[in-house]
Design a protein around this motif. Structure first.
Motif, PDB file in Angstrom:
ATOM      1  N   VAL A 108      34.754  13.664 -31.816  1.00 45.72           N
ATOM      2  CA  VAL A 108      33.890  14.547 -32.608  1.00 45.72           C
ATOM      3  C   VAL A 108      34.122  15.976 -32.138  1.00 45.72           C
ATOM      4  O   VAL A 108      34.355  16.227 -30.954  1.00 45.72           O
ATOM      5  N   SER A 109      34.068  16.936 -33.039  1.00 46.78           N
ATOM      6  CA  SER A 109      34.329  18.334 -32.699  1.00 46.78           C
ATOM      7  C   SER A 109      33.328  18.855 -31.668  1.00 46.78           C
ATOM      8  O   SER A 109      32.271  18.254 -31.438  1.00 46.78           O
ATOM      9  N   ALA A 110      33.648  19.996 -31.074  1.00 43.51           N
ATOM     10  CA  ALA A 110      32.750  20.625 -30.108  1.00 43.51           C
ATOM     11  C   ALA A 110      31.386  20.883 -30.738  1.00 43.51           C
ATOM     12  O   ALA A 110      30.337  20.559 -30.161  1.00 43.51           O
ATOM     13  N   GLY A 112      30.141  19.414 -33.330  1.00 45.05           N
ATOM     14  CA  GLY A 112      29.531  18.134 -33.656  1.00 45.05           C
ATOM     15  C   GLY A 112      28.861  17.491 -32.454  1.00 45.05           C
ATOM     16  O   GLY A 112      27.801  16.868 -32.570  1.00 45.05           O
ATOM     17  N   ASN A 113      29.469  17.646 -31.265  1.00 42.66           N
ATOM     18  CA  ASN A 113      28.867  17.105 -30.051  1.00 42.66           C
ATOM     19  C   ASN A 113      27.507  17.736 -29.775  1.00 42.66           C
ATOM     20  O   ASN A 113      26.555  17.047 -29.399  1.00 42.66           O
ATOM     21  N   ARG A 130      24.716  24.368 -37.137  1.00 43.80           N
ATOM     22  CA  ARG A 130      25.996  24.991 -36.783  1.00 43.80           C
ATOM     23  C   ARG A 130      25.773  26.323 -36.056  1.00 43.80           C
ATOM     24  O   ARG A 130      26.466  26.622 -35.077  1.00 43.80           O
ATOM     25  N   SER A 134      26.977  27.041 -32.288  1.00 48.96           N
ATOM     26  CA  SER A 134      27.827  28.201 -32.004  1.00 48.96           C
ATOM     27  C   SER A 134      27.214  29.060 -30.896  1.00 48.96           C
ATOM     28  O   SER A 134      27.906  29.505 -29.969  1.00 48.96           O
ATOM     29  N   ARG A 146      36.021  28.124 -31.432  1.00 50.58           N
ATOM     30  CA  ARG A 146      36.551  26.786 -31.159  1.00 50.58           C
ATOM     31  C   ARG A 146      35.554  25.689 -31.550  1.00 50.58           C
ATOM     32  O   ARG A 146      35.699  24.541 -31.137  1.00 50.58           O
ATOM     33  N   ASP A 148      35.141  23.965 -34.125  1.00 50.88           N
ATOM     34  CA  ASP A 148      35.691  22.818 -34.846  1.00 50.88           C
ATOM     35  C   ASP A 148      36.815  22.112 -34.094  1.00 50.88           C
ATOM     36  O   ASP A 148      37.402  21.153 -34.602  1.00 50.88           O
ATOM     37  N   ASP A 149      37.124  22.592 -32.874  1.00 48.58           N
ATOM     38  CA  ASP A 149      38.170  21.958 -32.062  1.00 48.58           C
ATOM     39  C   ASP A 149      37.635  20.697 -31.401  1.00 48.58           C
ATOM     40  O   ASP A 149      36.445  20.566 -31.120  1.00 48.58           O
ATOM     41  N   MET A 150      38.535  19.766 -31.144  1.00 47.74           N
ATOM     42  CA  MET A 150      38.169  18.516 -30.489  1.00 47.74           C
ATOM     43  C   MET A 150      38.162  18.696 -28.963  1.00 47.74           C
ATOM     44  O   MET A 150      38.980  19.436 -28.420  1.00 47.74           O
ATOM     45  N   SER A 153      41.278  18.819 -26.688  1.00 46.89           N
ATOM     46  CA  SER A 153      42.112  20.019 -26.587  1.00 46.89           C
ATOM     47  C   SER A 153      41.576  21.003 -25.541  1.00 46.89           C
ATOM     48  O   SER A 153      42.169  22.054 -25.312  1.00 46.89           O
TER      49      SER A 153
END
Length: 260
Positions: A108-110, A112-113, A130, A134, A146, A148-150, A153
């Motif tokens: 799950v994305s950052a 999303g976590n 969101r 953020s 970032r 939406d980054d996983m 990464s």
């Protein structure tokens, strides 16, 4: 006496046996709101077993843990239903794991976590979730771009900061931390400890932190509990215990004679 004057968490004669092997025995203490307690000792001392018991991940062989709920009523955690315990873990408590992969949803994305925790306490407006995610990424020194980054990464230090954001976004009253700086580079550890100390103070969190690193205990905690072979052998104000330890074992820990 107001509810805030009462302990947030009370352990009484907490004991865990793994068959013939002792995990911990007769652990008794109180933790108050805004207080940070460090549990220290060498590997195998029982500190991780104790943390798992307090977080209700293990059932005790004997003893009890009382927790003062938001309605002011103190309840024995081991008489709660499984659903009630899960709700506490999603809302009122945080748990920062030694390995961030165990405390994050890696698929799950950052954002999303962090957002998952908000949804657990009733948030439903996507834009507000969101925005809050953020904001929290920024607070833990992750570039909000970032979002939406996983997590896969991210570096180890970034994952640990993301795990902190995920846990603290719901403003829990109690946070468990299991060796949160273990395995990180020294410079990364220092930044992470500064971040944790600032957020704990700002949010007035009660924290139980398990660590073998006495420097971490000194920096973060008000009180310290030294464990050996499953038992608490010394406890007191952190500076007092570390600067003038009574027990020979604690003296050895402080002088770094024992391996961590």
């Amino acid at each position: 006496m107001t509810p805030a004057d009462l302990p947030l968490l009370s352990a009484r004669a907490l004991t865990k046996h793994y068959g013939p092997r002792l995990g911990c025995a007769d652990v008794t203490f109180d933790l108050y709101e805004g207080e940070v307690l460090a549990v220290v000792g060498e590997s195998g001392s029982g500190k991780s077993t104790l943390l798992s018991l307090l977080a209700t991940e293990l059932d005790p062989t004997a003893g009890s843990v009382g927790y003062r709920m938001r309605d002011g009523v103190t309840r024995n955690l081991f008489t709660l239903s499984e659903a009630e315990r899960r709700f506490l873990l999603r809302t009122d408590w945080g748990f920062v794991r030694q390995d961030a992969r165990d405390g994050l949803r890696m698929g799950v994305s950052a954002g999303g976590n962090v957002g998952e925790r908000l949804m657990a306490v009733g948030a439903r407006h996507y834009g507000k979730i969101r925005d809050t995610a953020s904001d929290w990424l920024g607070r833990v020194e992750i570039d909000p771009s970032r979002i939406d980054d996983m997590p896969k990464s991210f570096s180890g230090g970034m994952r640990q900061r993301l795990q902190i954001a995920r846990n603290l976004v719901t403003h829990p009253r109690l946070v468990f931390m299991d060796e949160p700086t273990s395995g990180l580079d020294v410079s990364v550890q220092a930044r992470l400890l500064d971040l944790i100390r600032g957020l704990v103070s700002e949010l007035g969190l009660a924290v139980i932190i398990v660590t073998h690193d006495l420097a971490v205990a000194r920096l973060l905690s008000h009180r310290i509990m030294v464990m050996r072979q499953g038992r608490v052998i010394e406890t007191g104000l952190t500076d007092q215990v570390l600067d003038d330890p009574r027990e020979a074992y604690t003296q050895l820990l402080v002088s770094s004679v024992l391996a961590a």
